[in-house]
Design a protein around this motif. Structure first.
Motif, PDB file in Angstrom:
ATOM      1  N   ASN A 140       0.823  -1.213   0.000  1.00 16.56           N
ATOM      2  CA  ASN A 140       0.000   0.000   0.000  1.00 16.56           C
ATOM      3  C   ASN A 140       0.859   1.266   0.000  1.00 16.56           C
ATOM      4  N   THR A 181       1.873   1.651  -3.623  1.00 20.58           N
ATOM      5  CA  THR A 181       0.732   2.156  -4.389  1.00 20.58           C
ATOM      6  C   THR A 181       0.518   3.641  -4.111  1.00 20.58           C
ATOM      7  N   SER A 182       0.563   4.022  -2.844  1.00 19.87           N
ATOM      8  CA  SER A 182       0.378   5.429  -2.471  1.00 19.87           C
ATOM      9  C   SER A 182       1.489   6.299  -3.056  1.00 19.87           C
ATOM     10  N   ARG A 204       3.046   5.784  -5.805  1.00 16.97           N
ATOM     11  CA  ARG A 204       2.735   5.950  -7.228  1.00 16.97           C
ATOM     12  C   ARG A 204       1.770   7.112  -7.422  1.00 16.97           C
ATOM     13  N   THR A 220       6.881  -0.434  -9.579  1.00 15.84           N
ATOM     14  CA  THR A 220       6.199  -0.566  -8.288  1.00 15.84           C
ATOM     15  C   THR A 220       4.804  -1.153  -8.457  1.00 15.84           C
ATOM     16  N   ASP A 221       4.203  -0.947  -9.634  1.00 19.59           N
ATOM     17  CA  ASP A 221       2.884  -1.537  -9.894  1.00 19.59           C
ATOM     18  C   ASP A 221       2.986  -3.059  -9.853  1.00 19.59           C
ATOM     19  N   ASP A 249       4.170  -4.140  -6.045  1.00 22.65           N
ATOM     20  CA  ASP A 249       3.197  -4.088  -4.942  1.00 22.65           C
ATOM     21  C   ASP A 249       2.221  -5.260  -5.003  1.00 22.65           C
ATOM     22  N   GLY A 260      -5.849  -1.494  -1.013  1.00 26.55           N
ATOM     23  CA  GLY A 260      -5.016  -1.843  -2.158  1.00 26.55           C
ATOM     24  C   GLY A 260      -5.830  -2.191  -3.386  1.00 26.55           C
ATOM     25  N   ASP A 306      -4.872   0.617  -6.058  1.00 21.22           N
ATOM     26  CA  ASP A 306      -3.964   0.162  -7.117  1.00 21.22           C
ATOM     27  C   ASP A 306      -4.482   0.499  -8.514  1.00 21.22           C
ATOM     28  N   ALA A 323      -4.222   4.242  -9.035  1.00 21.24           N
ATOM     29  CA  ALA A 323      -2.835   4.646  -9.293  1.00 21.24           C
ATOM     30  C   ALA A 323      -2.435   4.315 -10.731  1.00 21.24           C
ATOM     31  N   ASP A 324      -2.803   3.127 -11.185  1.00 22.64           N
ATOM     32  CA  ASP A 324      -2.474   2.706 -12.560  1.00 22.64           C
ATOM     33  C   ASP A 324      -3.079   3.658 -13.581  1.00 22.64           C
TER      34      ASP A 324
END
Length: 180
Positions: free
Chosen positions: A13, A16-17, A19, A48-49, A52, A66, A70, A73-74
């Motif tokens: 997480n 993800t954060s 990112r 990191t994608d 994670d 998450g 996630d 973020a992507d």
């Protein structure tokens, strides 16, 4: 017996954060045409994608945060990359429009399906789409010699085609599952 809920304070997480937090920095690097820095940050953020998700699954650290953060973020990173490349580079706007409409459309559709009790998992085609989009964006970010313009454009055309095809395939497969 229900399992205890995972804490949101874990490495996947945090990645993800990070990112999400670094998306504006990435945008600034692209818009200020700091190409190598933008390329490097994009590669790190995309790594990191993968990282994670692998860590979360391997260590049993999958959380609701998450699962929600996630994909946000992507999409934030990819849409930012495409839009900023439209502004600062030669990426055609129509490619961004097609990809963004598909990405957001499928996301809304997945949420609709989830509300109906149907989970739509990522497909192999969806993973291929992500790899091709990532490669296409990375090529546009690299300050490559002029002769690479055509191969870079072709990679992005293939990424766009796979994006559309997989979007259609998600809907077709879902209709089959719902009828069966």
């Amino acid at each position: 017996m229900t399992q205890p809920q995972q804490s949101n304070w874990n490495l996947p997480n945090v990645l993800t954060s990070a990112r999400i937090v670094f998306v504006p920095v990435f945008a600034w690097l692209v818009l200020s045409e700091r190409w190598w820095w933008a390329f490097g940050l994009f590669v790190v953020l995309m790594a990191t994608d993968k990282l994670d998700g692998d860590i979360a699954r391997a260590r049993g650290l999958v959380t609701d945060f998450g699962k929600i953060a996630d994909p946000i973020a992507d999409k934030a990173l990819m849409i930012t990359a495409l839009v900023t490349l439209n502004i600062a580079s030669t990426l055609p706007v129509w490619i961004t429009v097609v990809i963004v409409v598909r990405e957001l459309g499928i996301t809304v559709w997945r949420m609709f399906m989830l509300r109906r009790g149907n989970v739509v998992p990522a497909s192999k085609g969806g993973k291929l789409k992500t790899v091709l989009q990532t490669l296409g964006v990375a090529l546009y970010l690299c300050p490559l010699p002029g002769w690479m313009d055509v191969p870079t454009y072709i990679v992005m055309l293939v990424a766009t085609a796979v994006t559309v095809i997989t979007g259609i395939q998600y809907i077709v497969d879902s209709r089959k599952v719902n009828r069966g």
